[in-house]
Scaffold this active site. Structure first.
Site, PDB file in Angstrom:
ATOM      1  N   GLY A   1       0.958  -1.352  -0.158  1.00  0.00           N
ATOM      2  CA  GLY A   1      -0.076   0.151  -0.053  1.00  0.00           C
ATOM      3  C   GLY A   1       0.887   1.235   0.035  1.00  0.00           C
ATOM      4  O   GLY A   1       1.890   1.165  -0.547  1.00  0.00           O
ATOM      5  N   SER A   2       0.314   2.218   0.928  1.00  0.00           N
ATOM      6  CA  SER A   2       1.119   3.504   0.570  1.00  0.00           C
ATOM      7  C   SER A   2       2.395   3.389   1.157  1.00  0.00           C
ATOM      8  O   SER A   2       3.103   4.886   1.238  1.00  0.00           O
ATOM      9  CB  SER A   2      -0.091   4.639   1.275  1.00  0.00           C
ATOM     10  OG  SER A   2      -1.276   4.736   0.654  1.00  0.00           O
ATOM     11  N   THR A   3       2.711   2.607   2.020  1.00  0.00           N
ATOM     12  CA  THR A   3       4.354   2.799   2.570  1.00  0.00           C
ATOM     13  C   THR A   3       5.077   2.706   1.393  1.00  0.00           C
ATOM     14  O   THR A   3       6.362   3.051   1.499  1.00  0.00           O
ATOM     15  CB  THR A   3       4.305   1.301   3.360  1.00  0.00           C
ATOM     16  OG1 THR A   3       4.303   0.309   2.622  1.00  0.00           O
ATOM     17  CG2 THR A   3       3.795   1.606   4.685  1.00  0.00           C
ATOM     18  N   LEU A   4       4.620   2.550   0.217  1.00  0.00           N
ATOM     19  CA  LEU A   4       5.747   2.610  -1.044  1.00  0.00           C
ATOM     20  C   LEU A   4       5.787   3.859  -1.520  1.00  0.00           C
ATOM     21  O   LEU A   4       6.568   4.130  -2.551  1.00  0.00           O
ATOM     22  CB  LEU A   4       5.412   1.612  -2.159  1.00  0.00           C
ATOM     23  CG  LEU A   4       6.412   0.393  -2.205  1.00  0.00           C
ATOM     24  CD1 LEU A   4       6.416  -0.284  -1.097  1.00  0.00           C
ATOM     25  CD2 LEU A   4       5.948  -0.533  -3.539  1.00  0.00           C
TER      26      LEU A   4
END
Length: 575
Positions: free
Chosen positions: A294-297
């Site tokens: 998810g948005s951790t990338l």
């Protein structure tokens, strides 16, 4: 006297009597020759047969090496036990003795009788690894044909808290999971042997010689910190229960050395009692489970744009109307916005902004960056079952796939890979090699971003945990924190499950001089909340605060209570 009453004398023909005498003499000569041959030329044969009746070669078990944490606390030790075995043909016992033996061995009397009824077997184990006290009581029964041998049994003081790191050994004291398996050769040592003489009851009456001395296994010191491990496990367990999650995982890294200070998973198991062990309990999810991050990338895509000079933190990205359609697929933001700076794209976790940034970059450069930070390749920790994740070759990416990879869809990673990748931001642009074993000091890193870009990203990630960001619940009193939330629909049956999520948070602290990187993942939280900022960030905060205290990290923020936003005021990252 009549002729009928006179005994008749039987006379053999002269030829037959001489033949019988010759055969007897020949047999005598063969036996005499055989005796002379065996006693003068084949003495070894007779000695071998004689020794087979009274001489035995016994194994001398080696003591398995201990597993210690970084402070010398024992995590796995070997305790002496006995194993009871029998030669069925030699066993002479009445029913009362067999009943008493079954009771001491805690086994069924009928099963015991069945084992002893097979006279064709020369050896059968009756019970492995019983306490020395029970073994002494077995010996007091004095049953012929029942024997004992010394062995060692592994004991794990940390129980379920350490299970997925340490693993366990089998009944033969060989590693089967975790560190016990990964470092089997070093821990096991080498068994020795000795020659003894036994009497007809199987008792040793003379120790003849030592053939080979046992070489004990070597102790192994892990990077693991028992106190941080207990803290991480406790916080994860409370979160999994509170959020009614299917599973959870957490890993704590030393940003300077790359050492794994804690690693915990749920469900777990007790390695000291594995009678009801299942596959789900065995899975070391930190190492083996892949998930879409998810948005951790998002920080990695932004970092590439900054590194190549295409953008700056203040460059405006138009995200209105909060959606972006590519081919037949529409990307959405949780909270539609207008023009955002690159820094705000990270703070507000805009999928549209991240996708537009990604589409401005060559897909080959994005793929190369993901490779450099360790995605798509196993972390090479020497741990059984390490996952490499899924990163397809850049030439196969369609525009929609390049766009979604910017916010962690279409790519899968393990939690240990994600935590390691974030060392790039904590170490001024260097990717640090990881180690499960204690190291001598700071590890040399591999340059991914320039120090300037890494510091700019650090500022953005710190803003993401401030009020107005997606993870204010990750803040802690006394230390500045930086990190990023992730919330992704769970992959299932070739698609995405509508109401199943993987929620995550990964971050580091103190921001002024990063010491620790912590990554948290909850699988299918089902208590009503599923955003990473709501379910994973609080676990990060609890563990980070306690761990920084344990390592004595200096404060870089005021020691003042933090006001947490209400759920209605908290920003949500897009999924």
């Amino acid at each position: 006297m009549t002729a009928a009453s006179v005994p008749m004398m039987v006379r053999l023909p002269p030829g037959r009597s001489r033949l019988a005498l010759a055969l007897l003499l020949a047999a005598f000569l063969v036996l005499a020759g055989r005796a002379v041959y065996l006693q003068s030329m084949r003495t070894g044969f007779l000695q071998e047969k004689g020794e087979a009746r009274y001489a035995r070669v016994l194994d001398i078990p080696a003591t398995r090496g201990r597993i210690l944490d970084r402070n010398g606390e024992a995590l796995a030790i070997s305790t002496p036990v006995k194993s009871v075995w029998a030669i069925p043909e030699d066993v002479k016992a009445d029913q009362a003795q067999l009943k008493a033996l079954a009771g001491l061995l805690q086994t069924d009397a009928r099963q015991l009788a069945h084992k002893l009824s097979d006279a064709d077997r020369d050896f059968v184990y009756l019970k492995r690894q019983i306490p020395p006290e029970a073994a002494a009581r077995v010996a007091e029964l004095g049953i012929p044909g029942i024997h004992q041998q010394s062995e060692y049994r592994r004991y794990y003081p940390g129980g379920e808290t350490m299970a997925h790191v340490i693993g366990f050994t089998g009944v033969d004291d060989a590693g089967q999971e975790g560190i016990e398996l990964a470092h089997q050769a070093l821990l096991a040592g080498a068994a020795g042997s000795r020659r003894v003489i036994k009497d007809r009851l199987g008792q040793i009456v003379e120790d003849v010689e030592s053939i080979r001395a046992a070489q004990d296994g070597r102790d192994l010191t892990l990077a693991l910190d028992s106190k941080i491990q207990s803290l991480a496990f406790g916080a994860l367990k409370a979160a999994v229960e509170a959020q009614r999650a299917k599973a959870g995982a957490i890993v704590v890294l030393d940003a300077r050395t790359g050492e794994v200070l804690a690693l915990a998973n749920l469900p777990t198991y007790n390695p000291n009692n594995r009678a009801r062990l299942t596959g789900a309990q065995l899975r070391n999810r930190v190492m083996t489970d892949n998930f879409e991050p998810g948005s951790t990338l998002k920080p990695f895509t932004v970092g590439l744009a900054l590194e190549t000079g295409r953008l700056t933190p203040r460059t405006l990205i138009q995200t209105a109307p909060g959606s972006l359609t590519i081919a037949n697929y529409t990307i959405h933001d949780a909270h539609p916005g207008g023009a955002m700076t690159v820094a705000q794209v990270i703070q507000k976790s805009s999928n549209v902004g991240a996708a537009k940034i990604a589409l401005s970059l060559p897909r080959e450069e994005m793929h190369a960056l993901f490779r450099r930070v360790g995605f798509g390749a196993a972390p090479r920790l020497g741990f059984p079952g390490e996952a490499s994740g899924r990163l397809r070759e850049a030439k196969t990416w369609r525009p929609i796939e390049q766009a979604t990879m910017a916010y962690g869809h279409g790519i899968s990673v393990s939690l240990i890979q994600l935590a390691r990748a974030y060392t790039v931001f904590a170490r001024d642009g260097e990717l640090v090699p990881l180690s499960l074993l204690k190291t001598a000091g700071a590890a040399p890193g591999e340059r991914v971003f320039s120090p300037e870009v890494a510091r700019e990203l650090r500022e953005m990630l710190e803003a993401a945990v401030q009020p107005g960001g997606t993870a204010p619940r990750a803040r802690i009193m006394g230390w500045r924190v930086a990190g990023k939330t992730g919330t992704a629909h769970k992959q299932e049956n070739g698609g995405y499950a509508a109401n199943k999520y993987v929620s995550s948070f990964v971050g580091f602290a103190p921001v002024s001089d990063p010491r620790l990187v912590i990554a948290v993942m909850l699988d299918e939280p089902s208590a009503g909340q599923y955003y990473g900022g709501a379910v994973a960030a609080p676990v990060f905060a609890q563990v980070m605060q306690g761990a920084l205290r344990l390592i004595g990290a200096p404060y870089d923020a005021p020691l003042e209570p933090l006001e947490m936003p209400g759920e209605a005021d908290e920003a949500k990252e897009s999924t």
